[in-house]
Write a protein that holds these residues in place. Structure first.
Motif, short mmCIF file in Angstrom:
data_model
loop_
_atom_site.label_atom_id
_atom_site.label_comp_id
_atom_site.label_asym_id
_atom_site.label_seq_id
_atom_site.Cartn_x
_atom_site.Cartn_y
_atom_site.Cartn_z
N VAL A 89 0.90 -1.35 -0.05
CA VAL A 89 -0.05 0.11 -0.03
C VAL A 89 0.52 1.70 -0.04
CG1 VAL A 89 -1.30 1.66 1.54
CG2 VAL A 89 -1.58 -1.46 1.22
N PRO A 90 0.81 2.00 -0.42
CA PRO A 90 1.28 3.78 -1.24
C PRO A 90 0.77 4.50 0.22
CG PRO A 90 0.08 3.65 -3.21
CD PRO A 90 -0.20 2.18 -1.93
N ILE A 91 1.52 4.88 0.81
CA ILE A 91 1.28 6.04 1.71
C ILE A 91 2.04 7.03 1.47
CG2 ILE A 91 0.91 6.76 3.75
CD1 ILE A 91 0.85 3.94 4.95
N LEU A 92 1.83 8.35 0.88
CA LEU A 92 2.62 9.92 0.64
C LEU A 92 3.45 9.45 -0.08
CD1 LEU A 92 1.48 11.79 4.18
CD2 LEU A 92 0.73 11.47 1.58
N GLU A 140 -4.54 8.66 9.15
CA GLU A 140 -3.44 10.06 8.65
C GLU A 140 -4.03 10.48 7.76
OE1 GLU A 140 0.56 8.66 8.75
OE2 GLU A 140 -0.62 8.25 10.89
N ALA A 141 -4.51 10.44 6.88
CA ALA A 141 -5.30 11.38 6.13
C ALA A 141 -5.73 13.22 7.07
CB ALA A 141 -6.80 11.22 5.25
N ARG A 142 -5.85 12.32 8.41
CA ARG A 142 -6.75 13.59 8.80
C ARG A 142 -5.70 14.30 9.48
NH1 ARG A 142 -9.85 10.16 10.92
NH2 ARG A 142 -11.87 9.33 10.45
N ARG A 143 -4.81 14.06 9.89
CA ARG A 143 -3.17 14.18 10.66
C ARG A 143 -2.44 15.58 9.60
NH1 ARG A 143 -3.71 10.23 13.91
NH2 ARG A 143 -2.69 8.40 12.28
N THR A 144 -2.41 14.33 8.14
CA THR A 144 -1.49 15.24 7.15
C THR A 144 -2.29 15.96 6.62
OG1 THR A 144 -0.50 12.82 6.47
CG2 THR A 144 -0.67 14.56 4.98
N ILE A 145 -3.70 16.08 6.64
CA ILE A 145 -4.15 17.58 5.95
C ILE A 145 -4.99 18.45 6.74
CG2 ILE A 145 -6.65 17.78 5.17
CD1 ILE A 145 -6.04 14.55 3.25
N ALA A 146 -4.93 18.22 7.65
CA ALA A 146 -5.59 19.28 8.67
C ALA A 146 -4.47 21.22 8.73
CB ALA A 146 -6.29 18.88 9.80
N PRO A 147 -3.63 19.98 9.28
CA PRO A 147 -2.38 21.23 8.80
C PRO A 147 -2.01 22.15 8.08
CG PRO A 147 -1.79 19.26 9.97
CD PRO A 147 -3.06 19.12 9.66
N ARG A 148 -2.44 21.19 6.70
CA ARG A 148 -1.90 21.78 5.16
C ARG A 148 -3.07 22.76 5.13
NH1 ARG A 148 1.89 18.01 2.11
NH2 ARG A 148 2.63 16.97 4.11
N ALA A 149 -3.95 22.44 5.44
CA ALA A 149 -5.71 23.13 5.13
C ALA A 149 -5.27 24.28 5.72
CB ALA A 149 -6.74 22.26 5.25
N LYS A 150 -4.89 24.71 6.88
CA LYS A 150 -4.81 25.67 7.61
C LYS A 150 -3.86 26.68 7.19
CE LYS A 150 -7.45 23.58 12.01
NZ LYS A 150 -7.08 22.76 13.18
N LEU A 151 -2.66 25.96 6.81
CA LEU A 151 -1.50 27.33 6.28
C LEU A 151 -2.49 27.66 5.13
CD1 LEU A 151 1.30 27.45 7.21
CD2 LEU A 151 2.01 25.26 5.91
N HIS A 152 -2.14 26.66 4.76
CA HIS A 152 -2.67 27.54 3.29
C HIS A 152 -3.93 28.19 3.05
CE1 HIS A 152 -0.20 24.64 0.35
NE2 HIS A 152 -1.05 24.23 0.30
N LEU A 187 -6.55 9.97 -0.49
CA LEU A 187 -5.32 11.44 -1.47
C LEU A 187 -4.27 11.09 -0.77
CD1 LEU A 187 -6.92 14.50 -1.28
CD2 LEU A 187 -5.70 13.46 -3.02
N VAL A 188 -4.62 10.21 1.07
CA VAL A 188 -3.25 9.37 1.73
C VAL A 188 -2.36 8.97 0.75
CG1 VAL A 188 -3.86 7.56 2.60
CG2 VAL A 188 -2.56 9.42 4.30
N LEU A 189 -2.77 8.09 -0.33
CA LEU A 189 -1.92 7.07 -1.00
C LEU A 189 -1.51 7.06 -2.52
CD1 LEU A 189 -5.13 4.19 -0.68
CD2 LEU A 189 -3.33 4.06 0.38
N LEU A 195 -1.50 14.93 -2.66
CA LEU A 195 -2.24 15.54 -1.68
C LEU A 195 -2.43 16.94 -1.80
CD1 LEU A 195 -3.35 13.86 1.64
CD2 LEU A 195 -2.29 16.35 1.77
N ASP A 196 -1.35 17.62 -2.12
CA ASP A 196 -1.23 18.91 -1.68
C ASP A 196 -1.67 20.09 -2.36
OD1 ASP A 196 0.35 21.38 0.81
OD2 ASP A 196 2.33 21.30 -0.79
N TYR A 197 -1.29 19.34 -3.87
CA TYR A 197 -1.81 19.83 -4.12
C TYR A 197 -3.43 20.07 -3.89
CZ TYR A 197 -4.97 20.27 -8.64
OH TYR A 197 -6.29 20.81 -9.39
N VAL A 198 -4.39 19.08 -4.46
CA VAL A 198 -5.59 19.02 -3.94
C VAL A 198 -6.07 20.21 -2.36
CG1 VAL A 198 -7.59 17.83 -3.47
CG2 VAL A 198 -5.96 16.92 -4.80
N VAL A 199 -5.13 20.20 -1.59
CA VAL A 199 -5.54 21.24 -0.01
C VAL A 199 -5.46 22.82 -1.06
CG1 VAL A 199 -4.69 21.56 1.78
CG2 VAL A 199 -4.43 18.63 1.45
#
Length: 244
Positions: A89-92, A140-152, A187-189, A195-199
């Protein structure tokens, strides 16, 4: 000669020239204006959508006429990867090998060896393995996406409402009028830049709820090289639905 079998239980069975039978689920839709034969990458199979008043004999004719197209699309569907012991399974962007550890406790955890390979160890009974891996990936998706969304969003002088992850079939992300952002956990896959582009894409919708030139200028501000991950998602996105 290609022929069709009668429609039974909302399934139209098409018989190809080599004798292969292709069952096609049929769905009537009040919103449909014409017949539509499609291949659903999430479910991994075909579907025939009919307007409410469409006749079954016309549906047979339409599906048979498009059998060659359907055959080609089915042949190009990505192979499914179940979450089982030994699956990769690919993760990021990094491959993880699932290892079932029924003798252990602790849920799901990573183990990385000195050579750089990564294993995803899963404790508990075998019939819970797939669910535990899925729950881990969602986390993993929640932990990865949420801070990036707030930063953007902060870069654009905006604030994000709720950030949620779901198993969506048609959208990788969405932005509500209230500023809530929702993303597909799959997206975590994908590679990290995808993933960063979609965020970044959804964060830009906090300013522009459209796809105007102004919107794409915001996406470029957040991610100058967005065209590459965008192209990857268009080309390989269906593969992400083939896991699990």
């Amino acid at each position: 000669m290609t022929r069709t079998a009668p429609l039974e239980q909302d399934i139209l069975v098409l018989t190809d020239t080599d004798g292969t039978e292709i069952p096609v689920p049929v769905r009537r839709s009040a919103r449909a204006r014409r017949m539509l034969l499609r291949v659903d990458p999430v479910r991994g199979g075909p579907e025939l959508v009919l307007p409410a008043g469409a006749r079954i004999d016309a549906a047979r004719t339409f599906a048979t006429r498009n059998l060659g197209w359907l055959r080609a699309r089915l042949a190009h569907l990505p192979a499914r990867t179940s979450f089982v012991h030994g699956a990769v399974v690919p993760i990021l962007g990094r491959e993880h090998v699932i290892r079932h550890r029924p003798d252990q406790r602790g849920g799901v955890w990573r183990v990385e060896d000195p050579g750089g390979s990564v294993e995803l160890h899963v404790s508990g009974a075998g019939d819970h393995l797939a669910r535990r891996v899925t729950d881990f990936l969602k986390g993993e998706a929640r932990r990865t996406i949420a801070p990036r969304a707030k930063l953007h969003a902060a870069t654009l002088n905006r604030r994000v409402g709720r950030v949620t992850v779901r198993d969506t079939a048609t959208r990788w992300g969405s932005c509500s009028s209230r500023g809530d952002l929702s993303f597909s956990w799959r997206l975590v896959l994908a590679p990290e830049e995808v993933l960063d582009y979609v965020v970044a894409h959804e964060a830009a919708h906090l300013v522009e709820m459209n796809h105007s030139d102004r919107f794409w200028a915001l996406v470029e501000r957040l991610m100058p090289d967005y065209s590459r991950p965008r192209a990857w998602l268009k080309r390989h996105g269906s593969k992400l639905h083939a896991y699990g």
